[in-house]
Design an enzyme around this catalytic site. Sequence first.
Site, PDB file in Angstrom:
ATOM      1  CG  ASP A  15      -1.625   1.269   1.473  1.00 25.82           C
ATOM      2  OD1 ASP A  15      -2.399   1.664   0.592  1.00 25.82           O
ATOM      3  OD2 ASP A  15      -1.401   1.896   2.526  1.00 25.82           O
ATOM      4  CG  LEU A  16       1.653   5.576  -2.117  1.00 29.47           C
ATOM      5  CD1 LEU A  16       3.152   5.307  -2.129  1.00 29.47           C
ATOM      6  CD2 LEU A  16       1.203   6.210  -3.436  1.00 29.47           C
ATOM      7  CE1 TYR A  17      -0.515   9.254  -1.457  1.00 28.42           C
ATOM      8  CE2 TYR A  17      -2.278   7.855  -2.307  1.00 28.42           C
ATOM      9  CZ  TYR A  17      -1.341   8.855  -2.497  1.00 28.42           C
ATOM     10  OH  TYR A  17      -1.231   9.447  -3.736  1.00 28.42           O
ATOM     11  NE  ARG A  49      -5.655   7.694   4.838  1.00 24.21           N
ATOM     12  CZ  ARG A  49      -5.418   7.059   3.703  1.00 24.21           C
ATOM     13  NH1 ARG A  49      -5.697   7.637   2.546  1.00 24.21           N
ATOM     14  NH2 ARG A  49      -4.920   5.835   3.701  1.00 24.21           N
ATOM     15  CG  ASN A 108      -7.565   3.339  -2.568  1.00 22.77           C
ATOM     16  OD1 ASN A 108      -7.870   2.367  -3.247  1.00 22.77           O
ATOM     17  ND2 ASN A 108      -7.975   3.480  -1.314  1.00 22.77           N
TER      18      ASN A 108
END
Length: 225
Positions: A9-11, A40, A118
């Site tokens: 995942d990134l964030y 967020r 996402n």
Amino acid sequence: MAVKAVVFDLYGTILTIESMAVHVDAAGVPDPPAFVADWRRKQLEYAFLSSLAQRYRDFDELTALALEHTCAERAVPLDVQQRSALVDAWRTMPAYGDVAPALRALAACGVPLAVLTNGTPISADAALEHAGVRALLADVLSVDAVQAYKPDPRVYALATERFGCAPNDVVFVSSNGWDAWGAARFGFRVAWCNRHRNAPETMQPLPETTLAGLHELEDFVVRSA
């Protein structure tokens, strides 16, 4: 069983969302950490709603809409230019300190690495380049390809299609409990990176392992091979 890929995942897993408080503070917003947390939450809520309603809007759009809502909810009078600058700042988040060493160690083992996010392809690539870790990744996979958001199974399938493997050949790493659950439900071998010591999700399936940080990831991947 050989691990065919490690997918991140990134964030919040690679990039530090909490670092946005610096930009929010510079804009004169009171209580920046709480503002970022609300922003967020609304960003993710809009992503889930978009998927459920089958009315896809990309993550950059949702980030801007969530910011607008958060400003209204907290009575923060940011102008258009200030809001645009804050949305753009999502492309400049630093990586956590454990990210680059973990990626380098896994790359040295010959395991392909990727991000499944996402985020939009342009924003995700820009953020990873800015954080200095894009070159360590074989690919950046975005939900834009299926126009639905995690935890939709079609999103996770992007990784198995990319690497031509079964779900249990992939180690998936996320700091988001809901994402870890969705990935485990899809069939990935999930490492939940719980840096902030959050309470675990109560819905099953559970992640295969919980990490205090990415410094523990190499050992899990090696043991999974």
